[in-house]
Design a protein around this motif. Structure first.
Motif, short mmCIF file in Angstrom:
data_model
loop_
_atom_site.label_atom_id
_atom_site.label_comp_id
_atom_site.label_asym_id
_atom_site.label_seq_id
_atom_site.Cartn_x
_atom_site.Cartn_y
_atom_site.Cartn_z
N PRO A 47 0.80 -1.19 0.05
CA PRO A 47 -0.02 0.02 0.06
C PRO A 47 0.82 1.16 0.00
N GLN A 48 0.61 2.16 -0.75
CA GLN A 48 1.19 3.36 -0.89
C GLN A 48 1.38 4.20 0.40
N GLN A 49 0.56 4.02 1.36
CA GLN A 49 0.96 4.85 2.49
C GLN A 49 1.98 4.32 3.50
N ILE B 109 4.82 6.68 2.27
CA ILE B 109 4.51 7.93 2.24
C ILE B 109 5.34 8.91 3.12
N ILE C 134 8.15 8.78 -8.71
CA ILE C 134 7.43 7.77 -7.85
C ILE C 134 6.24 7.11 -8.94
N TRP D 116 -4.03 4.29 -15.10
CA TRP D 116 -3.80 4.30 -13.66
C TRP D 116 -3.00 5.72 -13.16
N ASN E 16 -5.32 8.37 -13.40
CA ASN E 16 -6.64 8.49 -12.15
C ASN E 16 -5.62 8.54 -10.85
N ASP E 17 -4.66 8.58 -10.74
CA ASP E 17 -3.90 8.73 -9.48
C ASP E 17 -4.33 9.88 -8.48
N PHE E 18 -4.64 9.68 -7.60
CA PHE E 18 -5.16 10.64 -6.58
C PHE E 18 -4.23 10.87 -5.28
N PHE E 19 -3.82 9.44 -5.02
CA PHE E 19 -3.03 9.82 -3.64
C PHE E 19 -1.80 10.38 -3.64
N ILE F 78 -2.25 14.14 -4.18
CA ILE F 78 -2.75 14.81 -2.72
C ILE F 78 -1.71 15.25 -1.93
N VAL F 79 -0.78 14.05 -1.67
CA VAL F 79 0.25 14.33 -0.96
C VAL F 79 1.57 15.04 -1.10
N THR G 106 -7.03 15.09 -11.38
CA THR G 106 -7.80 14.41 -10.39
C THR G 106 -7.89 15.19 -8.98
N ASN H 205 -10.79 17.89 -6.58
CA ASN H 205 -10.93 17.92 -5.07
C ASN H 205 -10.91 19.21 -4.63
#
Lengths: 335, 294
Positions: free
Chosen positions: B126-128, B131, B162, B223, B226-229, B232-233, B244, B248
């Motif tokens: 998971p990306q988190q 991060i 990344i 993909w 569509n990346d959001f994460f 955002i960070v 995307t 937000n």
């Protein structure tokens, strides 16, 4: 994979590696000897060796530096406190972060619980439904493509967009559901996103909506690999459709089932985008991924503490990833 | 479930088929309902829906919300940002992962299994998990004059890196399986004739991998688009955001006008839908490439 983000990403959708190595790839008698390329090596010039070194080295360094070293750094930081300003403020605190996480953080156990619920719902509802759709669409019916597209469309669209689309459905005043059932007048609101008893389930409906299409595609690919002769034999033996499926088709889908299980666990651990768009994980929708992220982009930047949550996430993921990869690669080696 | 009648070969049982189609039509429509609802909302002016209610017969449908969302929110600019990230990221991922795949599938050094394991496992995390240190690292790396922000943080370059690092795991794995299925005689003969390793890769192996590359390119573009994460960070300035995450940000401004938000969301989805409809076959085969190796 996926990522993505989504998850996909699928993203998130790091999907269907080779678990599905089909019976077709079983080792042929001569294959051991055929692995040669040892012979190749003798033919290489120094320049070739340099080229090869760069070809393998550059991508590996990039991947290891950004993915694995940062994962290791997460582990190291989990035992420290750090405000993020200057390296000299890093202080070793041993297990304090974990202690606080497990005992006093009011969001941690709900987040773990929600991640588990996320997985259980995905594996029990949209996954079998995706399989059911795949079986129906595998019957060589007309318009199969059209139906497939309808079910698969949510997988193509960004999770962020999906979040906005579903908000139009759930909005208390103007949303589709409340408008239809007449719950959009002050005093009669059903607050699908705000109510902590409802919001997780509301979001899970949207997540399941997407997951079913994804699973359908994986199973359709798996079903293509089922030998038609098997089915024919079973129907000649007088088995009905359900019996054929249960006793002949489903057992041969085992490799696909493994992939599906792994993908679903990973998706449940990665879940983030939808919740972030809906309500940033406040009240009732906490997830481990959201807690980690809040420690970075929120007001409070507690690096060590955020890393401790990330380590929990890492340990759970590795517990799934490692056995899966070992099984997969063992099969590879034999092939 | 639709039929319990024993199947006679080659003569489809009519009523069962009708039932199946009915089921599929109803379910597909239910599946599309949220998207169709968004479209319906986007086609109506806010004034009309606020006066008559959202579930009501429309007086007038128009594309005004779409044009407004497009212009007011400067969408073209954010599409541009996305392209600036997605195009290099897709190309680099394909190039680098095909290099690794070539190495591990054609030159059987002892590392190959281990290397692939590292790549594949990295892509499943998971990306988190990574991060927090990544975010700090990005803040740390100074790139004056190279990126607008002067750092890896808040730059298109940072996102490209990344994406490449993360996605190359899946691609290396798929491509190495694909390359392994190519006959060894091909490259062996060329090597004996004195071709360089680079030529082997560029002129012999890579052209044969076109189908797999096309499939992966389709997947990756969707993909990464569509990346959001990550965005955002790792991006802080609204100006620099890809589409995307910009969406937000913008939705806050339009909170009073859900119809405009609907239009914005649908506009954001259009490029992925176009890619999907044009390259449907590649997309689906990409998703299942790992599954049908050899």
């Amino acid at each position: 994979m996926s990522s993505e983000t989504g998850t996909t990403s699928p993203e998130a959708a790091a999907a269907p590696p080779p678990g599905t190595a089909s019976p077709a790839s079983s080792p042929s008698p001569g294959s051991r000897k055929k692995r040669v390329p040892r012979g190749h090596r003798r033919l290489l010039t120094r320049r070739d060796r340099l080229t090869l070194g760069l070809m393998a080295g550059v991508p590996t360094i990039l991947h290891v530096a950004l993915v694995w070293l940062t994962a290791l750094a997460s582990i190291a930081l989990a035992f420290t406190t750090w405000d993020g300003i200057g390296f000299d403020s890093i202080k070793w605190v041993g297990l304090d972060n974990f202690k606080e996480l497990f005992t006093t953080n009011p969001q941690f156990w709900p987040a773990v619980e929600h991640n588990v619920i996320w997985f259980v719902v995905l594996i029990l509802i949209p996954t079998p439904f995706g399989l059911f759709l795949a079986v129906q669409l595998d019957k060589k019916i007309r318009f199969s493509r059209v139906y497939q597209t309808a079910f698969f469309l949510p997988v193509v669209v960004s999770m962020a967009v999906i979040g906005f689309v579903w908000q139009l459905v759930y909005n208390p005043d103007t949303g589709l559901i409340n408008s239809l059932i007449g719950a959009n007048k002050p005093g009669h609101y059903i607050d699908w996103i705000g109510d902590p008893n409802l919001n997780l389930w509301a979001i899970l409906i949207a997540a399941s909506w997407r997951h079913a299409g994804y699973m359908m595609i994986l199973y359709l690919a798996g079903l293509k690999g089922v030998d038609p002769a098997l089915r024919e034999a079973s129907s000649l033996d007088g088995a009905n459709e359900w019996q054929t499926f249960k006793n002949v088709v489903f057992p041969t889908l085992r490799p696909t089932n493994t992939v599906v299980l792994v993908v679903t666990i990973i998706e449940a651990l990665r879940a983030f985008d939808l919740v972030f768009v809906f309500n940033k994980g406040a009240q009732g929708t906490e997830l481990l991924s959201i807690l980690v992220t809040n420690n970075i982009i929120g007001e409070s930047s507690r690096i060590g503490y955020g890393s401790a949550i990330a380590v929990v996430l890492l340990v759970i993921s590795l517990a799934v990833i490692i056995p899966y990869l070992i099984a997969t690669f063992r099969k590879e080696r034999r092939a | 479930m639709s039929t319990t009648v024993p199947l006679k070969r080659r003569t489809p049982v009519r009523p069962a088929r009708v039932l199946l189609h009915t089921f599929l039509v109803v379910t597909s429509l239910a599946w599309l309902a949220p998207l169709l609802w968004a479209l319906f909302a986007a086609l109506r002016p806010y004034a009309e829906t606020s006066a008559k209610g959202y579930v009501s017969w429309p007086d007038k449908l128009s594309f005004d919300n779409f044009t407004n969302a497009f212009q007011q929110s400067d969408m073209l600019h954010y599409f541009g940002n996305t392209l600036l990230i997605a195009i290099p990221a897709v190309l680099l991922t394909l190039f680098l992962s095909s290099c690794v795949a070539f190495y591990v599938s054609r030159f059987d050094f002892r590392v190959n299994l281990f290397l692939l394991l590292v790549f594949t496992a990295g892509n499943l995390l998971p990306q988190q998990v990574i991060i927090t240190p990544l975010y700090r690292l990005y803040l740390l790396v100074d790139l004056p004059g190279i990126t607008v922000s002067g750092k890896l943080y808040d730059s298109a370059l940072g996102l490209v890196l990344i994406h490449v690092a993360f996605q190359s795991g899946f691609c290396a794995f798929v491509l190495s399986n694909y390359m392994r299925s190519l006959p060894h005689e091909l490259t062996e003969a060329a090597l004996v004739d004195g071709a360089s390793v680079w030529r082997l890769y560029w002129q012999i192996v890579l052209p044969l991998c076109k189908p797999a590359m096309a499939a992966l390119a389709t997947l990756l573009s969707i993909w990464i688009y569509n990346d959001f994460f990550w965005a955002i960070v790792l991006i802080s300035t609204g100006e620099n955001m890809p589409i995307t995450s910009a969406l937000n940000n913008l939705s806050g401004q339009y909170f009073t006008d859900p119809n405009l938000v609907a239009a914005g969301a649908l506009l954001t989805a259009i490029p992925t839908l176009i890619v999907y409809f044009v390259l449907q076959r590649q997309f689906v085969s990409g998703l299942t490439l790992g599954a049908n190796k050899g």
